[in-house]
Motif scaffolding. Sequence first.
Motif, PDB file in Angstrom:
ATOM      1  N   THR A  46      24.164 -47.027 -44.147  1.00 55.43           N
ATOM      2  CA  THR A  46      24.298 -48.469 -44.066  1.00 55.43           C
ATOM      3  C   THR A  46      24.105 -48.931 -42.636  1.00 55.43           C
ATOM      4  N   GLY A  47      23.967 -50.241 -42.482  1.00 50.73           N
ATOM      5  CA  GLY A  47      23.856 -50.800 -41.152  1.00 50.73           C
ATOM      6  C   GLY A  47      25.068 -50.524 -40.290  1.00 50.73           C
ATOM      7  N   GLY A  48      26.214 -50.319 -40.921  1.00 53.16           N
ATOM      8  CA  GLY A  48      27.428 -49.979 -40.203  1.00 53.16           C
ATOM      9  C   GLY A  48      27.592 -48.510 -39.907  1.00 53.16           C
ATOM     10  N   GLY A  49      26.649 -47.680 -40.374  1.00 55.23           N
ATOM     11  CA  GLY A  49      26.673 -46.264 -40.067  1.00 55.23           C
ATOM     12  C   GLY A  49      27.310 -45.371 -41.110  1.00 55.23           C
ATOM     13  N   SER A  50      27.724 -45.921 -42.239  1.00 49.91           N
ATOM     14  CA  SER A  50      28.291 -45.099 -43.303  1.00 49.91           C
ATOM     15  C   SER A  50      27.189 -44.313 -43.999  1.00 49.91           C
ATOM     16  N   THR A  51      27.417 -43.026 -44.204  1.00 47.71           N
ATOM     17  CA  THR A  51      26.408 -42.157 -44.805  1.00 47.71           C
ATOM     18  C   THR A  51      26.866 -41.610 -46.142  1.00 47.71           C
ATOM     19  N   SER A  52      25.889 -41.251 -46.957  1.00 48.69           N
ATOM     20  CA  SER A  52      26.147 -40.652 -48.252  1.00 48.69           C
ATOM     21  C   SER A  52      25.055 -39.632 -48.536  1.00 48.69           C
ATOM     22  N   TYR A  53      25.426 -38.515 -49.178  1.00 49.17           N
ATOM     23  CA  TYR A  53      24.490 -37.443 -49.457  1.00 49.17           C
ATOM     24  C   TYR A  53      24.612 -36.952 -50.885  1.00 49.17           C
ATOM     25  N   ALA A  54      23.486 -36.529 -51.430  1.00 50.21           N
ATOM     26  CA  ALA A  54      23.516 -35.828 -52.697  1.00 50.21           C
ATOM     27  C   ALA A  54      24.184 -34.470 -52.504  1.00 50.21           C
ATOM     28  N   ASP A  55      24.876 -34.003 -53.537  1.00 52.59           N
ATOM     29  CA  ASP A  55      25.558 -32.721 -53.439  1.00 52.59           C
ATOM     30  C   ASP A  55      24.602 -31.581 -53.086  1.00 52.59           C
ATOM     31  N   SER A  56      23.372 -31.677 -53.538  1.00 53.61           N
ATOM     32  CA  SER A  56      22.411 -30.609 -53.336  1.00 53.61           C
ATOM     33  C   SER A  56      21.982 -30.435 -51.879  1.00 53.61           C
ATOM     34  N   VAL A  57      22.248 -31.434 -51.042  1.00 55.36           N
ATOM     35  CA  VAL A  57      21.808 -31.348 -49.649  1.00 55.36           C
ATOM     36  C   VAL A  57      22.952 -31.428 -48.650  1.00 55.36           C
ATOM     37  N   LYS A  58      24.167 -31.600 -49.122  1.00 56.55           N
ATOM     38  CA  LYS A  58      25.304 -31.696 -48.216  1.00 56.55           C
ATOM     39  C   LYS A  58      25.416 -30.440 -47.358  1.00 56.55           C
ATOM     40  N   GLY A  59      25.621 -30.653 -46.075  1.00 57.03           N
ATOM     41  CA  GLY A  59      25.725 -29.553 -45.140  1.00 57.03           C
ATOM     42  C   GLY A  59      24.404 -29.074 -44.599  1.00 57.03           C
ATOM     43  N   ARG A  60      23.295 -29.527 -45.190  1.00 59.90           N
ATOM     44  CA  ARG A  60      21.967 -29.114 -44.735  1.00 59.90           C
ATOM     45  C   ARG A  60      21.156 -30.258 -44.152  1.00 59.90           C
ATOM     46  N   PHE A  61      21.303 -31.449 -44.720  1.00 59.88           N
ATOM     47  CA  PHE A  61      20.541 -32.617 -44.283  1.00 59.88           C
ATOM     48  C   PHE A  61      21.460 -33.589 -43.558  1.00 59.88           C
ATOM     49  N   THR A  62      20.903 -34.295 -42.587  1.00 57.44           N
ATOM     50  CA  THR A  62      21.631 -35.321 -41.865  1.00 57.44           C
ATOM     51  C   THR A  62      20.761 -36.562 -41.740  1.00 57.44           C
ATOM     52  N   ILE A  63      21.301 -37.701 -42.133  1.00 53.29           N
ATOM     53  CA  ILE A  63      20.582 -38.957 -41.990  1.00 53.29           C
ATOM     54  C   ILE A  63      21.139 -39.711 -40.793  1.00 53.29           C
ATOM     55  N   SER A  64      20.262 -40.358 -40.068  1.00 55.02           N
ATOM     56  CA  SER A  64      20.652 -41.154 -38.921  1.00 55.02           C
ATOM     57  C   SER A  64      19.786 -42.401 -38.873  1.00 55.02           C
ATOM     58  N   SER A  65      20.174 -43.346 -38.044  1.00 58.00           N
ATOM     59  CA  SER A  65      19.413 -44.583 -37.937  1.00 58.00           C
ATOM     60  C   SER A  65      19.506 -45.147 -36.532  1.00 58.00           C
ATOM     61  N   ASP A  66      18.540 -45.965 -36.217  1.00 63.24           N
ATOM     62  CA  ASP A  66      18.528 -46.705 -34.969  1.00 63.24           C
ATOM     63  C   ASP A  66      18.376 -48.162 -35.357  1.00 63.24           C
TER      64      ASP A  66
END
Length: 120
Positions: free
Chosen positions: A52-72
């Motif tokens: 989200t614009g506020g920086g809250s992240t969510s991940y699918a169970d299949s990628v948790k711990g492996r993928f990281t989302i970030s934004s500028d």
Amino acid sequence: QVQLVESGGGSVQAGGSLRLSCAASGDIFRVVTMGWYRQAPGKQRELVASITGGGSTSYADSVKGRFTISSDNAKNTTDLQMHSLKLQDTTVYSCTGRISSSPFSFRDYWGQGTQVTVSS
């Protein structure tokens, strides 16, 4: 109008890493949410990660711990850093954004997709 353009896809060996990038451009008042979807052959479209614009992240169970989302937020971009890639991660990844062009409305936008191929 808003356009999303992805980059960073490619081929990598299992266990390797890739970084996908997505840039939003056009008439942007506020980015509500940006994220990444994928759809493997024979499977439903899956929301891999979102932020989200506020920086809250969510991940699918299949990628948790492996993928990281970030934004500028200043650049209206989002990145998906993928580590420990598996064969089953192979598919097209599409960037999506829920973006407002005014204080009173928003629309959902999609990029064209970028191919990720993981080989043994």
